[in-house]
Design a protein around this motif. Structure first.
Motif, PDB file in Angstrom:
ATOM      1  N   ILE A 116     -30.733 -28.070  16.150  1.00 46.55           N
ATOM      2  CA  ILE A 116     -31.538 -28.059  14.977  1.00 46.55           C
ATOM      3  C   ILE A 116     -31.653 -26.656  14.179  1.00 46.55           C
ATOM      4  O   ILE A 116     -31.926 -26.644  13.212  1.00 46.55           O
ATOM      5  CB  ILE A 116     -33.035 -28.677  14.913  1.00 46.55           C
ATOM      6  CG1 ILE A 116     -33.809 -28.207  16.039  1.00 46.55           C
ATOM      7  CG2 ILE A 116     -32.482 -30.345  15.327  1.00 46.55           C
ATOM      8  CD1 ILE A 116     -35.270 -28.419  16.430  1.00 46.55           C
ATOM      9  N   TYR A 117     -31.521 -25.537  14.978  1.00 47.27           N
ATOM     10  CA  TYR A 117     -31.519 -24.272  14.733  1.00 47.27           C
ATOM     11  C   TYR A 117     -30.302 -23.679  14.308  1.00 47.27           C
ATOM     12  O   TYR A 117     -30.184 -22.608  13.627  1.00 47.27           O
ATOM     13  CB  TYR A 117     -32.190 -23.451  15.990  1.00 47.27           C
ATOM     14  CG  TYR A 117     -33.589 -23.874  16.170  1.00 47.27           C
ATOM     15  CD1 TYR A 117     -34.759 -23.862  15.519  1.00 47.27           C
ATOM     16  CD2 TYR A 117     -33.763 -24.393  17.471  1.00 47.27           C
ATOM     17  CE1 TYR A 117     -35.884 -24.323  15.743  1.00 47.27           C
ATOM     18  CE2 TYR A 117     -35.054 -25.086  17.768  1.00 47.27           C
ATOM     19  CZ  TYR A 117     -36.300 -24.834  16.901  1.00 47.27           C
ATOM     20  OH  TYR A 117     -37.380 -25.396  17.437  1.00 47.27           O
ATOM     21  N   GLY A 118     -29.265 -24.406  14.511  1.00 46.65           N
ATOM     22  CA  GLY A 118     -27.885 -24.052  13.845  1.00 46.65           C
ATOM     23  C   GLY A 118     -27.351 -23.163  15.001  1.00 46.65           C
ATOM     24  O   GLY A 118     -26.002 -22.648  14.812  1.00 46.65           O
ATOM     25  N   VAL A 119     -27.657 -23.395  16.210  1.00 45.77           N
ATOM     26  CA  VAL A 119     -27.082 -22.558  17.338  1.00 45.77           C
ATOM     27  C   VAL A 119     -25.808 -23.402  17.758  1.00 45.77           C
ATOM     28  O   VAL A 119     -26.047 -24.641  18.259  1.00 45.77           O
ATOM     29  CB  VAL A 119     -27.707 -22.322  18.365  1.00 45.77           C
ATOM     30  CG1 VAL A 119     -27.118 -21.551  19.582  1.00 45.77           C
ATOM     31  CG2 VAL A 119     -28.976 -21.307  18.020  1.00 45.77           C
ATOM     32  N   VAL A 120     -24.624 -23.111  17.687  1.00 49.28           N
ATOM     33  CA  VAL A 120     -23.499 -23.870  18.276  1.00 49.28           C
ATOM     34  C   VAL A 120     -23.355 -23.552  19.765  1.00 49.28           C
ATOM     35  O   VAL A 120     -23.080 -22.377  20.003  1.00 49.28           O
ATOM     36  CB  VAL A 120     -22.096 -23.425  17.575  1.00 49.28           C
ATOM     37  CG1 VAL A 120     -20.889 -23.967  17.954  1.00 49.28           C
ATOM     38  CG2 VAL A 120     -22.443 -23.633  16.169  1.00 49.28           C
TER      39      VAL A 120
ATOM     40  N   TYR B 173     -17.899 -28.989  20.409  1.00 50.11           N
ATOM     41  CA  TYR B 173     -19.076 -28.245  20.095  1.00 50.11           C
ATOM     42  C   TYR B 173     -20.103 -29.031  19.364  1.00 50.11           C
ATOM     43  O   TYR B 173     -19.715 -29.718  18.474  1.00 50.11           O
ATOM     44  CB  TYR B 173     -18.728 -26.841  19.349  1.00 50.11           C
ATOM     45  CG  TYR B 173     -17.715 -25.992  19.970  1.00 50.11           C
ATOM     46  CD1 TYR B 173     -18.129 -25.063  20.988  1.00 50.11           C
ATOM     47  CD2 TYR B 173     -16.394 -26.072  20.062  1.00 50.11           C
ATOM     48  CE1 TYR B 173     -17.471 -24.269  21.816  1.00 50.11           C
ATOM     49  CE2 TYR B 173     -15.312 -25.315  20.623  1.00 50.11           C
ATOM     50  CZ  TYR B 173     -16.100 -24.248  21.544  1.00 50.11           C
ATOM     51  OH  TYR B 173     -15.130 -23.477  22.265  1.00 50.11           O
ATOM     52  N   PHE B 174     -21.372 -28.568  19.409  1.00 46.51           N
ATOM     53  CA  PHE B 174     -22.228 -29.168  18.433  1.00 46.51           C
ATOM     54  C   PHE B 174     -23.185 -28.012  18.106  1.00 46.51           C
ATOM     55  O   PHE B 174     -23.395 -26.989  18.986  1.00 46.51           O
ATOM     56  CB  PHE B 174     -22.874 -30.381  19.271  1.00 46.51           C
ATOM     57  CG  PHE B 174     -23.781 -30.069  20.282  1.00 46.51           C
ATOM     58  CD1 PHE B 174     -25.305 -29.961  20.233  1.00 46.51           C
ATOM     59  CD2 PHE B 174     -23.484 -29.919  21.588  1.00 46.51           C
ATOM     60  CE1 PHE B 174     -26.186 -29.815  21.256  1.00 46.51           C
ATOM     61  CE2 PHE B 174     -24.212 -29.399  22.807  1.00 46.51           C
ATOM     62  CZ  PHE B 174     -25.572 -29.338  22.495  1.00 46.51           C
ATOM     63  N   SER B 175     -23.838 -28.392  17.222  1.00 46.22           N
ATOM     64  CA  SER B 175     -25.072 -27.514  16.494  1.00 46.22           C
ATOM     65  C   SER B 175     -26.406 -28.118  16.950  1.00 46.22           C
ATOM     66  O   SER B 175     -26.716 -29.182  16.334  1.00 46.22           O
ATOM     67  CB  SER B 175     -24.755 -26.848  15.486  1.00 46.22           C
ATOM     68  OG  SER B 175     -24.763 -27.930  14.491  1.00 46.22           O
TER      69      SER B 175
END
Length: 150
Positions: A143-147, A139-141
């Protein structure tokens, strides 16, 4: 009433007896030789690390020993010399033979230390292997913090 008085006195004695502190006497045993060694059929895993003990209240790390001589002697008297490095570890440049008996000999401060003769065991045989599939999710997030999964 007498029963309550006995229970109260028992509890009072129990708490009064717990007030004495015990301070153990710790002997100073610093300066003894410590040998941490592993001798196997794999040349990359063979090592002998020499250090000294330290006192219980000492704040310094145990010192490594650099001025010792480490030898691996087989049953016929053939000597494999250990090569030391700056960390106090000694390594051997040849692999011990399977079935041959060896002892570790260390010379340090005009003392000689020897282990017992031990026979080098054969390499283990791998009879079966098992394969288990493992699925890895990453998983990655942004720049807005959405995973989000990859």
């Amino acid at each position: 009433m007498l029963k309550r008085l006995i229970y109260f006195l028992f509890l009072l004695m129990l708490f009064a007896a717990c007030e004495e502190y015990y301070t153990p006497k710790i002997d100073d045993v610093s300066g003894h030789l410590v040998v941490d060694a592993l001798i196997t059929n794999d040349l990359s895993k063979n090592y002998v690390h020499l250090s000294t003990t330290q006192g219980f209240y000492d704040e310094q790390a145990p010192s490594s020993i650099l001025d010792a001589t480490v030898e691996l002697v087989d049953k016929n008297g053939v000597i494999l010399e250990g090569t030391g490095n700056i960390t106090g570890s000694f390594i051997f440049k040849t692999v011990p033979e399977i079935g041959n008996s060896y002892k570790l000999r260390i010379y340090y401060q005009s003392f000689a230390y020897e282990s017992e003769m031990v026979t080098m065991p054969p390499l283990p045989e791998i009879l079966n292997t098992f394969l288990v599939e493992k699925i890895k999710k990453e998983y990655f997030s942004d720049i807005y913090g959405v995973v989000t999964p990859t």
